[in-house]
Motif scaffolding. Structure first.
Motif, PDB file in Angstrom:
ATOM      1  N   HIS A  15       0.801  -1.222   0.000  1.00 32.49           N
ATOM      2  CA  HIS A  15       0.000   0.000   0.000  1.00 32.49           C
ATOM      3  C   HIS A  15       0.834   1.272   0.000  1.00 32.49           C
ATOM      4  O   HIS A  15       2.031   1.296   0.304  1.00 32.49           O
ATOM      5  N   SER A  21      -3.803  -1.373   3.765  1.00 32.32           N
ATOM      6  CA  SER A  21      -4.010  -2.429   2.782  1.00 32.32           C
ATOM      7  C   SER A  21      -5.389  -2.391   2.135  1.00 32.32           C
ATOM      8  O   SER A  21      -5.580  -2.939   1.041  1.00 32.32           O
ATOM      9  N   ALA A  22      -6.357  -1.713   2.757  1.00 34.33           N
ATOM     10  CA  ALA A  22      -7.708  -1.665   2.195  1.00 34.33           C
ATOM     11  C   ALA A  22      -7.747  -0.976   0.838  1.00 34.33           C
ATOM     12  O   ALA A  22      -8.710  -1.155   0.083  1.00 34.33           O
ATOM     13  N   ARG A  25      -8.504  -3.353  -2.094  1.00 30.71           N
ATOM     14  CA  ARG A  25      -9.590  -4.315  -1.918  1.00 30.71           C
ATOM     15  C   ARG A  25     -10.171  -4.811  -3.237  1.00 30.71           C
ATOM     16  O   ARG A  25     -10.473  -6.008  -3.376  1.00 30.71           O
ATOM     17  N   THR A  40      -2.127  -8.797   1.244  1.00 33.79           N
ATOM     18  CA  THR A  40      -2.157  -7.333   1.273  1.00 33.79           C
ATOM     19  C   THR A  40      -1.694  -6.875   2.659  1.00 33.79           C
ATOM     20  O   THR A  40      -2.494  -6.395   3.463  1.00 33.79           O
ATOM     21  N   ASP A  42      -0.300  -4.892   5.834  1.00 29.65           N
ATOM     22  CA  ASP A  42      -0.113  -3.530   6.308  1.00 29.65           C
ATOM     23  C   ASP A  42       1.348  -3.365   6.707  1.00 29.65           C
ATOM     24  O   ASP A  42       1.934  -4.241   7.345  1.00 29.65           O
ATOM     25  N   GLY A  47      -2.602  -0.283  10.326  1.00 29.23           N
ATOM     26  CA  GLY A  47      -3.537  -1.329  10.692  1.00 29.23           C
ATOM     27  C   GLY A  47      -3.254  -1.796  12.103  1.00 29.23           C
ATOM     28  O   GLY A  47      -3.067  -0.996  13.024  1.00 29.23           O
ATOM     29  N   GLU A 160     -13.103   9.455   1.599  1.00 29.37           N
ATOM     30  CA  GLU A 160     -12.615   8.138   2.036  1.00 29.37           C
ATOM     31  C   GLU A 160     -11.107   8.156   2.252  1.00 29.37           C
ATOM     32  O   GLU A 160     -10.601   7.653   3.265  1.00 29.37           O
ATOM     33  N   MET A 164      -8.935   7.696   5.769  1.00 30.59           N
ATOM     34  CA  MET A 164      -7.852   6.731   5.955  1.00 30.59           C
ATOM     35  C   MET A 164      -6.579   7.426   6.410  1.00 30.59           C
ATOM     36  O   MET A 164      -5.863   6.925   7.290  1.00 30.59           O
TER      37      MET A 164
END
Length: 268
Positions: A15, A21-22, A25, A40, A42, A47, A160, A164
């Protein structure tokens, strides 16, 4: 979840900063549906992963990844990294040669930071640890990770990404910025990476120029440069289907190359 397909190359998606890592997705779900094992991770400090006490270094992050792969019994992977993830991918290539069979570098550059850029990163790290300025810095700088078109069309994505970034631990962001600032030039590492490779740049990327992306691609013996229109620095979020398609094509190329290698070995 679709079971891993025998012979399918495992995939690692790394990432960007200051996300987690999201951000991968969409791509992770699609590649798992094709039968790939997809990791994935982190980065340390993001995370639920502890930051630890090691001094800032992408070598440490690369070694973290190697340890994770060893723990899973995975020897070779397709490795994709966006921005900071790309820098980690190049550190992994340098420290753990022979373990990457396909490579994707998104919104990243092979060159080391100039002294001015490195100093700017370190100043940013200091600001992240200043409780009186942190929120202002995050809200001011985070939208520039997205292209101007994305910011205009997708205010939901802006929100979003900002959420994050705000959720990221300040200590982890500062640690990562200092690690990135200290990274070496990776051009020679890429020249020695003779695998199917992809370099992706966003036409609206305000952080990595088209020339830097082209230079990175030129260093790769089998590099392919793709410019994603209407996208900035976070192409997996801004153009998720396009990035999924590019990664799928890269994995197909890696499978074809592996078959060709086996055929040559059998012939010999």
């Amino acid at each position: 979840m679709t079971p891993a397909r025998p012979g399918a190359l495992p995939v690692v998606l790394l990432h960007a900063l200051p996300l987690g890592s999201a951000m991968w997705r969409t791509q992770a779900e699609a590649l798992r549906a094709r039968g790939h094992t997809v990791l994935t991770p982190d980065q340390r400090g993001f995370g639920a992963v502890p930051l630890g006490t090691e001094p800032p270094s992408l070598d440490t992050v690369a070694d973290d990844l190697a340890a994770l792969l060893d723990e899973r019994g995975i020897r070779e992977v397709a490795l994709a990294g966006c921005s900071m993830g790309g820098y980690t991918a190049m550190a992994f290539l340098r420290r753990h040669p022979g373990r990457v069979r396909a490579l994707a570098l998104l919104a990243t550059r092979a060159a080391a930071d100039t002294p001015e850029t490195a100093a700017e990163r370190r100043r940013f790290a200091d600001l992240m640890l200043d409780e009186t300025l942190r929120d202002q810095v995050v809200s001011r700088t985070t939208p520039s990770l997205l292209g101007s078109g994305t910011r205009a069309r997708r205010p939901d994505l802006v929100d979003e990404v900002l959420a994050m970034a705000t959720a990221a631990a300040p200590e982890a962001v500062a640690w990562a910025q200092r690690a990135i600032a200290a990274r070496p030039d990776s051009t020679s590492v890429l020249r020695a990476t003779d695998v199917p490779a992809l370099v992706v740049t966003g036409a609206e990327d305000e952080l990595v120029t088209a020339r830097e992306a082209a230079s990175t691609c030129d260093a790769l013996p089998r590099g392919r440069l793709v410019t994603v229109p209407d996208a900035g620095h976070l192409q997996p979020l801004e153009a998720p289907d396009r990035i999924t398609g590019l990664l799928t094509a890269l994995l197909d190329a890696a499978a074809t190359a592996a078959t060709a290698d086996r055929t040559r070995e059998e012939t010999c």
